[in-house]
Scaffold this motif. Structure first.
Motif, PDB file in Angstrom:
ATOM      1  N   ASP A 111       0.835  -1.209   0.000  1.00  0.00           N
ATOM      2  CA  ASP A 111       0.000   0.000   0.000  1.00  0.00           C
ATOM      3  C   ASP A 111       0.866   1.254   0.000  1.00  0.00           C
ATOM      4  O   ASP A 111       1.249   1.754   1.057  1.00  0.00           O
ATOM      5  N   PRO A 112       1.187   1.794  -1.194  1.00  0.00           N
ATOM      6  CA  PRO A 112       2.064   2.967  -1.247  1.00  0.00           C
ATOM      7  C   PRO A 112       1.407   4.239  -0.728  1.00  0.00           C
ATOM      8  O   PRO A 112       2.075   5.266  -0.585  1.00  0.00           O
ATOM      9  N   ASP A 113       0.110   4.196  -0.442  1.00  0.00           N
ATOM     10  CA  ASP A 113      -0.584   5.371   0.091  1.00  0.00           C
ATOM     11  C   ASP A 113      -0.539   5.448   1.613  1.00  0.00           C
ATOM     12  O   ASP A 113      -1.129   6.353   2.200  1.00  0.00           O
ATOM     13  N   ALA A 114       0.138   4.516   2.257  1.00  0.00           N
ATOM     14  CA  ALA A 114       0.121   4.441   3.719  1.00  0.00           C
ATOM     15  C   ALA A 114       0.611   5.728   4.379  1.00  0.00           C
ATOM     16  O   ALA A 114       0.226   6.035   5.512  1.00  0.00           O
ATOM     17  N   ILE A 115       1.440   6.499   3.679  1.00  0.00           N
ATOM     18  CA  ILE A 115       1.977   7.742   4.242  1.00  0.00           C
ATOM     19  C   ILE A 115       0.863   8.741   4.563  1.00  0.00           C
ATOM     20  O   ILE A 115       0.966   9.525   5.498  1.00  0.00           O
ATOM     21  N   ASN A 116      -0.237   8.692   3.806  1.00  0.00           N
ATOM     22  CA  ASN A 116      -1.300   9.688   3.960  1.00  0.00           C
ATOM     23  C   ASN A 116      -2.319   9.232   5.010  1.00  0.00           C
ATOM     24  O   ASN A 116      -3.454   8.859   4.702  1.00  0.00           O
ATOM     25  N   VAL A 117      -1.903   9.293   6.275  1.00  0.00           N
ATOM     26  CA  VAL A 117      -2.703   8.743   7.368  1.00  0.00           C
ATOM     27  C   VAL A 117      -3.962   9.553   7.671  1.00  0.00           C
ATOM     28  O   VAL A 117      -4.897   9.042   8.293  1.00  0.00           O
ATOM     29  N   ARG A 118      -4.001  10.820   7.254  1.00  0.00           N
ATOM     30  CA  ARG A 118      -5.154  11.665   7.547  1.00  0.00           C
ATOM     31  C   ARG A 118      -6.465  10.995   7.145  1.00  0.00           C
ATOM     32  O   ARG A 118      -7.475  11.098   7.850  1.00  0.00           O
ATOM     33  N   ASP A 119      -6.439  10.303   6.017  1.00  0.00           N
ATOM     34  CA  ASP A 119      -7.680   9.760   5.466  1.00  0.00           C
ATOM     35  C   ASP A 119      -8.243   8.592   6.246  1.00  0.00           C
ATOM     36  O   ASP A 119      -9.379   8.175   6.021  1.00  0.00           O
ATOM     37  N   ASN A 120      -7.475   8.063   7.198  1.00  0.00           N
ATOM     38  CA  ASN A 120      -7.907   6.891   7.947  1.00  0.00           C
ATOM     39  C   ASN A 120      -8.925   7.184   9.036  1.00  0.00           C
ATOM     40  O   ASN A 120      -9.569   6.257   9.533  1.00  0.00           O
ATOM     41  N   GLY A 121      -9.054   8.432   9.431  1.00  0.00           N
ATOM     42  CA  GLY A 121      -9.958   8.695  10.544  1.00  0.00           C
ATOM     43  C   GLY A 121     -10.438  10.128  10.623  1.00  0.00           C
ATOM     44  O   GLY A 121      -9.830  11.049  10.063  1.00  0.00           O
ATOM     45  N   ILE A 122     -11.536  10.302  11.310  1.00  0.00           N
ATOM     46  CA  ILE A 122     -12.090  11.610  11.656  1.00  0.00           C
ATOM     47  C   ILE A 122     -12.059  11.695  13.172  1.00  0.00           C
ATOM     48  O   ILE A 122     -12.748  10.917  13.857  1.00  0.00           O
ATOM     49  N   VAL A 123     -11.251  12.592  13.686  1.00  0.00           N
ATOM     50  CA  VAL A 123     -11.072  12.701  15.133  1.00  0.00           C
ATOM     51  C   VAL A 123     -11.926  13.845  15.668  1.00  0.00           C
ATOM     52  O   VAL A 123     -11.863  14.969  15.157  1.00  0.00           O
ATOM     53  N   ILE A 124     -12.738  13.542  16.678  1.00  0.00           N
ATOM     54  CA  ILE A 124     -13.539  14.562  17.347  1.00  0.00           C
ATOM     55  C   ILE A 124     -13.330  14.415  18.852  1.00  0.00           C
ATOM     56  O   ILE A 124     -12.526  13.597  19.301  1.00  0.00           O
ATOM     57  N   ASN A 125     -14.047  15.185  19.630  1.00  0.00           N
ATOM     58  CA  ASN A 125     -13.896  15.124  21.077  1.00  0.00           C
ATOM     59  C   ASN A 125     -14.265  13.737  21.592  1.00  0.00           C
ATOM     60  O   ASN A 125     -15.353  13.229  21.344  1.00  0.00           O
ATOM     61  N   GLY A 126     -13.327  13.092  22.277  1.00  0.00           N
ATOM     62  CA  GLY A 126     -13.597  11.807  22.898  1.00  0.00           C
ATOM     63  C   GLY A 126     -13.144  10.589  22.133  1.00  0.00           C
ATOM     64  O   GLY A 126     -13.153   9.484  22.669  1.00  0.00           O
ATOM     65  N   GLY A 127     -12.724  10.756  20.870  1.00  0.00           N
ATOM     66  CA  GLY A 127     -12.291   9.575  20.139  1.00  0.00           C
ATOM     67  C   GLY A 127     -12.243   9.768  18.643  1.00  0.00           C
ATOM     68  O   GLY A 127     -12.174  10.892  18.139  1.00  0.00           O
ATOM     69  N   ILE A 128     -12.313   8.666  17.901  1.00  0.00           N
ATOM     70  CA  ILE A 128     -12.097   8.672  16.462  1.00  0.00           C
ATOM     71  C   ILE A 128     -13.208   7.901  15.737  1.00  0.00           C
ATOM     72  O   ILE A 128     -13.738   6.918  16.246  1.00  0.00           O
ATOM     73  N   ILE A 129     -13.561   8.402  14.560  1.00  0.00           N
ATOM     74  CA  ILE A 129     -14.418   7.683  13.627  1.00  0.00           C
ATOM     75  C   ILE A 129     -13.497   7.064  12.580  1.00  0.00           C
ATOM     76  O   ILE A 129     -12.757   7.786  11.905  1.00  0.00           O
ATOM     77  N   ILE A 130     -13.521   5.752  12.441  1.00  0.00           N
ATOM     78  CA  ILE A 130     -12.715   5.091  11.428  1.00  0.00           C
ATOM     79  C   ILE A 130     -13.419   5.235  10.078  1.00  0.00           C
ATOM     80  O   ILE A 130     -14.611   4.921   9.958  1.00  0.00           O
ATOM     81  N   THR A 131     -12.711   5.712   9.087  1.00  0.00           N
ATOM     82  CA  THR A 131     -13.318   5.968   7.794  1.00  0.00           C
ATOM     83  C   THR A 131     -13.305   4.715   6.912  1.00  0.00           C
ATOM     84  O   THR A 131     -12.846   3.653   7.330  1.00  0.00           O
ATOM     85  N   ARG A 132     -13.797   4.848   5.687  1.00  0.00           N
ATOM     86  CA  ARG A 132     -13.831   3.721   4.749  1.00  0.00           C
ATOM     87  C   ARG A 132     -13.361   4.214   3.394  1.00  0.00           C
ATOM     88  O   ARG A 132     -13.976   5.100   2.797  1.00  0.00           O
ATOM     89  N   MET A 133     -12.250   3.650   2.906  1.00  0.00           N
ATOM     90  CA  MET A 133     -11.602   4.113   1.692  1.00  0.00           C
ATOM     91  C   MET A 133     -12.387   3.726   0.440  1.00  0.00           C
ATOM     92  O   MET A 133     -13.012   2.666   0.372  1.00  0.00           O
ATOM     93  N   GLY A 134     -12.302   4.589  -0.571  1.00  0.00           N
ATOM     94  CA  GLY A 134     -13.012   4.328  -1.813  1.00  0.00           C
ATOM     95  C   GLY A 134     -12.216   3.551  -2.835  1.00  0.00           C
ATOM     96  O   GLY A 134     -12.788   2.877  -3.698  1.00  0.00           O
ATOM     97  N   ILE A 135     -10.879   3.619  -2.749  1.00  0.00           N
ATOM     98  CA  ILE A 135     -10.037   3.010  -3.772  1.00  0.00           C
ATOM     99  C   ILE A 135      -9.755   1.545  -3.440  1.00  0.00           C
ATOM    100  O   ILE A 135      -9.192   1.229  -2.399  1.00  0.00           O
ATOM    101  N   VAL A 136     -10.137   0.660  -4.359  1.00  0.00           N
ATOM    102  CA  VAL A 136      -9.949  -0.773  -4.166  1.00  0.00           C
ATOM    103  C   VAL A 136      -9.253  -1.360  -5.394  1.00  0.00           C
ATOM    104  O   VAL A 136      -9.734  -1.219  -6.517  1.00  0.00           O
ATOM    105  N   GLY A 137      -8.097  -2.001  -5.177  1.00  0.00           N
ATOM    106  CA  GLY A 137      -7.394  -2.641  -6.277  1.00  0.00           C
ATOM    107  C   GLY A 137      -8.009  -3.987  -6.635  1.00  0.00           C
ATOM    108  O   GLY A 137      -8.802  -4.549  -5.879  1.00  0.00           O
TER     109      GLY A 137
END
Length: 327
Positions: A111-137
């Motif tokens: 996964d050469p995109d691993a560097i771009n960690v921002r897209d993995n989650g939405i952080v708000i007060n109290g914790g994190i929402i795990i996101t879901r990626m659109g790109i599938v090989g």
């Protein structure tokens, strides 16, 4: 009679400071996008970039691209991994000099995109929402789908609460979320983020009485952080060409002053990171936008990020604050 003496208590709420310390050991998450960062998530570029090869060059788009495995690299040369690591290490040293604890996340070896960690989650007060990626090989382990598992394991191992995981047909990446203030947030709709996911995020935010506004992005724009990044409590860096006109009025309603990126920097200027109110890390080759920030009372720490951003992400994309607070 025994049960009558054992009354369940709903208060304090999950995200309140007292409850976070008692149950989770720390006040996790962020209340806004500009308070002092205390803990941040990153991935150091490494061997996973070896899947990018020069035989995949497409002169029409002036980039290396693999449609089957769903990656691209903005160059006609394979990644200079040593140069990327040097740039990334400089970023880490700067973060640590800002008194920020750095947490490293592993990534898939393909996964050469691993560097771009921002897209993995939405952080708000109290914790994190795990996101879901659109790109599938087409092959297992390629594309960005699957990064969700790596970030889930990482935050769980450090004790961070997971508030929700985008599920069903929802698609959303963390670069398309922005906390405008403690009670208002924006989410970008594009090829990488749909209404199904935005509604799930809205439901989580509603628990904390945070209003969510959906922002349709223009053309092939992927993420909201290509259009707006908060740089102070009442100031936002804005690429006006990627936002609808009504959103500028919305910012004005919230008392947020837009600082417009300079066209001479192209799209480079927008991708910065506020380490604390009025202080940002930004590209060293976007001087005109830096001058705009200086004139509006925002300090800029310039960083070289030329090789790293060929992977399609920048300083903001490559960092995910897990804890911000005023203290």
């Amino acid at each position: 009679m025994v049960l009558s003496q054992m009354t369940p208590k709903a208060e304090p709420a999950f995200h309140e400071h007292e409850e976070q310390l008692r149950v989770w050991g720390s006040q996790w998450g962020v209340k806004n996008d500009v308070d002092q960062i205390r803990t941040i998530l990153v991935h150091r570029p490494g061997k996973e970039l070896g899947v990018i090869t020069e035989d995949k060059y497409d002169p029409q788009i002036e980039a290396l691209i693999d449609k089957e495995n769903q990656w691209y690299f903005r160059s006609d040369k394979a990644p200079d991994i040593a140069a990327m690591q040097e740039e990334h290490d400089a970023l880490i040293r700067t973060l640590e000099a800002e008194d920020i604890k750095v947490v490293y996340m592993d990534g898939s070896p393909t996964d050469p995109d691993a560097i771009n960690v921002r897209d993995n989650g939405i952080v708000i007060n109290g914790g994190i929402i795990i996101t879901r990626m659109g790109i599938v090989g087409e092959k297992y382990g390629t594309g960005r789908r699957g990064e969700e598992a790596y970030v889930t394991r990482t935050v769980a191992n450090i004790g961070m609460p997971i508030l929700h995981t985008i599920q069903g047909n929802g698609l959303m990446e963390g670069g398309s979320f922005c906390l405008l203030d403690e009670k208002h947030a924006a989410i970008g709709l594009s090829y990488r983020g749909n209404k199904a996911a935005a509604e799930q995020v809205r439901q989580v935010l509603a628990i904390q009485n945070i209003e969510l506004v959906e922002v349709p992005l223009t053309g092939f724009s992927l993420h909201l952080d290509g259009a707006i990044v908060m740089v102070d409590h009442d100031k936002a860096l804005v690429n006006v060409e990627r936002l609808p006109f009504w959103f500028l009025d919305y910012l004005k309603k919230l008392g947020i002053k837009p600082i417009f990126t300079d066209y001479r920097d192209g799209t480079l200027g927008i991708n910065c990171l506020a380490t604390r109110p009025g202080r940002v890390l930004a590209y060293d080759d976007a001087p005109w936008t830096a001058e705009c920030l200086y004139k509006n009372g925002v300090d800029v720490i310039p960083l070289k990020y030329i090789e790293c951003r060929k992977k399609g992400g920048g300083i903001h994309c490559g960092t995910l604050p897990l804890i911000r607070n005023e203290k």
